[in-house]
Write a protein that holds these residues in place. Structure first.
Motif, PDB file in Angstrom:
ATOM      1  N   PRO A  39       6.673  -5.293 -11.436  1.00 49.78           N
ATOM      2  CA  PRO A  39       5.552  -4.897 -12.287  1.00 49.78           C
ATOM      3  C   PRO A  39       4.353  -4.518 -11.435  1.00 49.78           C
ATOM      4  CG  PRO A  39       5.773  -7.275 -12.230  1.00 49.78           C
ATOM      5  CD  PRO A  39       6.958  -6.726 -11.503  1.00 49.78           C
ATOM      6  N   PRO A  40       3.398  -3.780 -11.995  1.00 50.91           N
ATOM      7  CA  PRO A  40       2.197  -3.452 -11.237  1.00 50.91           C
ATOM      8  C   PRO A  40       1.561  -4.711 -10.668  1.00 50.91           C
ATOM      9  CG  PRO A  40       2.238  -2.249 -13.308  1.00 50.91           C
ATOM     10  CD  PRO A  40       3.371  -3.220 -13.351  1.00 50.91           C
ATOM     11  N   LYS A  41       1.173  -4.665  -9.402  1.00 50.85           N
ATOM     12  CA  LYS A  41       0.619  -5.841  -8.740  1.00 50.85           C
ATOM     13  C   LYS A  41      -0.752  -6.203  -9.317  1.00 50.85           C
ATOM     14  CE  LYS A  41       2.977  -5.424  -4.301  1.00 50.85           C
ATOM     15  NZ  LYS A  41       2.802  -5.350  -2.848  1.00 50.85           N
ATOM     16  N   ARG A 172       2.124   3.040 -12.015  1.00 50.17           N
ATOM     17  CA  ARG A 172       1.855   2.472 -10.692  1.00 50.17           C
ATOM     18  C   ARG A 172       3.067   2.706  -9.786  1.00 50.17           C
ATOM     19  NH1 ARG A 172      -1.503  -1.497  -8.550  1.00 50.17           N
ATOM     20  NH2 ARG A 172      -2.969  -0.618 -10.068  1.00 50.17           N
ATOM     21  N   SER A 173       2.898   3.603  -8.845  1.00 54.48           N
ATOM     22  CA  SER A 173       3.934   3.885  -7.861  1.00 54.48           C
ATOM     23  C   SER A 173       3.589   3.180  -6.559  1.00 54.48           C
ATOM     24  CB  SER A 173       4.032   5.412  -7.654  1.00 54.48           C
ATOM     25  OG  SER A 173       5.026   5.739  -6.723  1.00 54.48           O
ATOM     26  N   GLY A 174       4.401   3.397  -5.552  1.00 55.65           N
ATOM     27  CA  GLY A 174       4.150   2.839  -4.237  1.00 55.65           C
ATOM     28  C   GLY A 174       4.864   3.685  -3.204  1.00 55.65           C
ATOM     29  N   GLY A 240       6.873   9.117   0.906  1.00 55.74           N
ATOM     30  CA  GLY A 240       6.158   9.503  -0.304  1.00 55.74           C
ATOM     31  C   GLY A 240       6.279   8.465  -1.387  1.00 55.74           C
ATOM     32  N   ASP A 241       5.835   8.817  -2.579  1.00 58.11           N
ATOM     33  CA  ASP A 241       5.884   7.900  -3.718  1.00 58.11           C
ATOM     34  C   ASP A 241       7.336   7.568  -4.052  1.00 58.11           C
ATOM     35  OD1 ASP A 241       3.198   8.345  -3.698  1.00 58.11           O
ATOM     36  OD2 ASP A 241       3.112   9.392  -5.604  1.00 58.11           O
ATOM     37  N   GLU A 261      10.715  -2.033   1.796  1.00 60.53           N
ATOM     38  CA  GLU A 261       9.338  -1.831   2.253  1.00 60.53           C
ATOM     39  C   GLU A 261       8.588  -0.889   1.319  1.00 60.53           C
ATOM     40  OE1 GLU A 261       7.508  -1.034   6.548  1.00 60.53           O
ATOM     41  OE2 GLU A 261       8.579   0.714   5.774  1.00 60.53           O
ATOM     42  N   ARG A 262       7.464  -1.360   0.810  1.00 60.56           N
ATOM     43  CA  ARG A 262       6.557  -0.556  -0.008  1.00 60.56           C
ATOM     44  C   ARG A 262       5.170  -0.801   0.563  1.00 60.56           C
ATOM     45  NH1 ARG A 262       6.176  -0.053  -6.539  1.00 60.56           N
ATOM     46  NH2 ARG A 262       3.931  -0.243  -6.817  1.00 60.56           N
ATOM     47  N   PHE A 263       4.638   0.200   1.283  1.00 61.75           N
ATOM     48  CA  PHE A 263       3.431  -0.072   2.064  1.00 61.75           C
ATOM     49  C   PHE A 263       2.147   0.504   1.484  1.00 61.75           C
ATOM     50  CE2 PHE A 263       5.695   3.480   4.046  1.00 61.75           C
ATOM     51  CZ  PHE A 263       4.720   4.452   4.189  1.00 61.75           C
ATOM     52  N   SER A 264       2.168   0.839   0.203  1.00 58.86           N
ATOM     53  CA  SER A 264       0.918   1.233  -0.448  1.00 58.86           C
ATOM     54  C   SER A 264       1.059   1.070  -1.951  1.00 58.86           C
ATOM     55  CB  SER A 264       0.562   2.692  -0.123  1.00 58.86           C
ATOM     56  OG  SER A 264       1.377   3.580  -0.875  1.00 58.86           O
ATOM     57  N   GLU A 265      -0.058   1.052  -2.634  1.00 59.58           N
ATOM     58  CA  GLU A 265      -0.093   1.073  -4.087  1.00 59.58           C
ATOM     59  C   GLU A 265      -0.656   2.425  -4.511  1.00 59.58           C
ATOM     60  OE1 GLU A 265       0.932  -1.540  -6.329  1.00 59.58           O
ATOM     61  OE2 GLU A 265       1.912  -1.998  -4.433  1.00 59.58           O
ATOM     62  N   GLU A 266       0.057   3.117  -5.383  1.00 63.86           N
ATOM     63  CA  GLU A 266      -0.333   4.459  -5.795  1.00 63.86           C
ATOM     64  C   GLU A 266      -0.486   4.515  -7.321  1.00 63.86           C
ATOM     65  OE1 GLU A 266      -1.021   6.579  -3.418  1.00 63.86           O
ATOM     66  OE2 GLU A 266      -0.224   5.271  -1.835  1.00 63.86           O
ATOM     67  N   PRO A 267      -1.679   4.205  -7.831  1.00 68.40           N
ATOM     68  CA  PRO A 267      -1.912   4.287  -9.280  1.00 68.40           C
ATOM     69  C   PRO A 267      -2.106   5.731  -9.719  1.00 68.40           C
ATOM     70  CG  PRO A 267      -3.898   3.547  -8.159  1.00 68.40           C
ATOM     71  CD  PRO A 267      -2.847   3.688  -7.107  1.00 68.40           C
ATOM     72  N   TYR A 268      -1.256   6.200 -10.627  1.00 69.24           N
ATOM     73  CA  TYR A 268      -1.336   7.583 -11.087  1.00 69.24           C
ATOM     74  C   TYR A 268      -2.348   7.735 -12.213  1.00 69.24           C
ATOM     75  CZ  TYR A 268       3.161   8.657  -8.758  1.00 69.24           C
ATOM     76  OH  TYR A 268       4.168   8.862  -7.855  1.00 69.24           O
ATOM     77  N   GLY A 269      -3.110   8.815 -12.157  1.00 70.78           N
ATOM     78  CA  GLY A 269      -4.002   9.174 -13.247  1.00 70.78           C
ATOM     79  C   GLY A 269      -3.847  10.648 -13.570  1.00 70.78           C
ATOM     80  N   LEU A 270      -4.160  11.025 -14.795  1.00 70.10           N
ATOM     81  CA  LEU A 270      -4.190  12.436 -15.171  1.00 70.10           C
ATOM     82  C   LEU A 270      -5.529  13.002 -14.719  1.00 70.10           C
ATOM     83  CD1 LEU A 270      -2.712  12.114 -18.773  1.00 70.10           C
ATOM     84  CD2 LEU A 270      -1.523  12.841 -16.691  1.00 70.10           C
ATOM     85  N   GLY A 271      -5.491  14.065 -13.921  1.00 71.57           N
ATOM     86  CA  GLY A 271      -6.717  14.648 -13.393  1.00 71.57           C
ATOM     87  C   GLY A 271      -7.378  15.576 -14.402  1.00 71.57           C
ATOM     88  N   ILE A 272      -8.694  15.494 -14.491  1.00 73.28           N
ATOM     89  CA  ILE A 272      -9.487  16.319 -15.407  1.00 73.28           C
ATOM     90  C   ILE A 272     -10.749  16.744 -14.671  1.00 73.28           C
ATOM     91  CG2 ILE A 272     -10.791  16.305 -17.595  1.00 73.28           C
ATOM     92  CD1 ILE A 272      -8.691  14.193 -18.565  1.00 73.28           C
TER      93      ILE A 272
END
Length: 323
Positions: A39-41, A172-174, A240-241, A261-272
């Motif tokens: 789950p998202p950290k 939430r990717s990584g 990559g993600d 190994e997952r060395f980052s947290e990548e929260p996705y958002g819709l860009g506007i």
């Protein structure tokens, strides 16, 4: 939504099925089934230098205007145009990829903008224009107004908030690393001296160099570009993600993702586009509805769960931004 077996793999299976027995069929390696997705950290990205939470977006309205009700601001601009223009990927399997049979672009990210278009017009069909853009084009496309929204696995971070606006987090990717199936390495730190591809204009490239400055980074504008370099032997791996790498691995039976190994947290958002606050609020209302109705989970289960494992809940929304 039915996922398709990649064309290369389909062809291999058909050739095997038609074998006369004179030659031994090529054995395609089997890959382990995914375990349940983490789950998202609870540990969120650090606050920006101005003290703002990078994940904080704008509070959605209590109720969204119905398609037949009058609207103002940027939402009216979209309504008057009679279509929502979304910048997307067409080569990120599971996220945004062109179906080779139907020719339609489909995936988890595409479901997000379909939901936004449906909320605006009552249906997305005939009212959603998908414009294929590369990773480096995501922010400029919003800034120059050629698209209304970007749904292309874009990480929310402080630097990007200075350039554009974001919806609340929708996934939430990584970051992980893809390597040959017979590779002995288990960590990106063991890849010193190896040529590793990461998309240009992405946080993946920055994170890769930070995690192991001794790798030899190369870039491509698209996810497929990195996969081609890998398959041509010009790159030993791809960083990559995990969402993108799962799609890459699904298309190449001789590749694997380092899952330990997952060395980052990548929260996705819709860009506007920055300044279109009312539209951001509307989009946040749509995402909130998707999460509460089960539509978000249905989309995740259809596109990402088979490769990334089960999730019990979508990432929570964070609001509170005022400017």
């Amino acid at each position: 939504m039915k996922k398709l077996i990649p064309i290369a793999l389909t062809t291999a299976l058909l050739l095997t099925a038609c074998s006369t027995g004179d030659y031994a069929a090529t054995q395609i390696p089997t890959k382990p089934s995914p375990s349940a997705a983490a789950p998202p950290k609870a540990t969120e990205p650090k606050a920006c230098t101005d003290g703002k939470d990078p994940l904080a977006s704008y509070q959605p309205p209590a109720t969204l205007p119905k398609p037949e009700e009058p609207v103002t601001g940027y939402l009216k601009t979209i309504r008057d145009r009679k279509r929502l223009i979304a910048g997307v990927s067409a080569d990120s399997l599971h996220l945004g990829a062109r179906n080779p049979i139907t020719g339609q672009i489909e995936g988890f990210d595409i479901d997000m903008v379909k939901a936004v278009a449906t909320a605006i017009f009552g249906t997305w069909e005939g009212h959603l224009e998908l414009r294929v853009i590369s990773s480096p084009q995501r922010i400029p496309s919003l800034q120059n107004g050629s698209v209304d929204i970007v749904a292309r696995n874009m990480t929310i971070n402080c630097e990007r908030w200075d350039q554009i606006a974001f919806s609340a987090e929708y996934y939430r990717s990584g970051q992980k690393t893809l390597v040959p199936l017979d590779a002995k390495e288990t960590s990106v730190k063991q890849l010193s001296g190896k040529t590793i591809c990461a998309p240009a204009g992405s946080t993946s490239l920055t994170n890769l160099i930070k995690e192991n400055p001794a790798v030899k980074p190369i870039t491509a504008d698209t996810d497929t570009g990195c996969l081609v370099l890998f398959q041509q032997g010009k790159a030993y791996g791809i960083s990559g993600d995990d969402t993108v790498l799962a799609g890459d691995a699904a298309q190449d039976p001789y590749a694997k993702v380092l899952t330990t190994e997952r060395f980052s947290e990548e929260p996705y958002g819709l860009g506007i586009k920055k300044g279109n606050v009312d539209f951001v609020k509307f989009v946040n209302g749509v995402l909130a509805q998707m999460k509460s109705s089960g539509a978000w989970m249905d989309s995740y289960n259809a596109w990402l769960m088979p490769d990334l494992g089960k999730l019990t809940t979508p990432p929570p929304a964070v609001y509170g931004r005022t400017q």
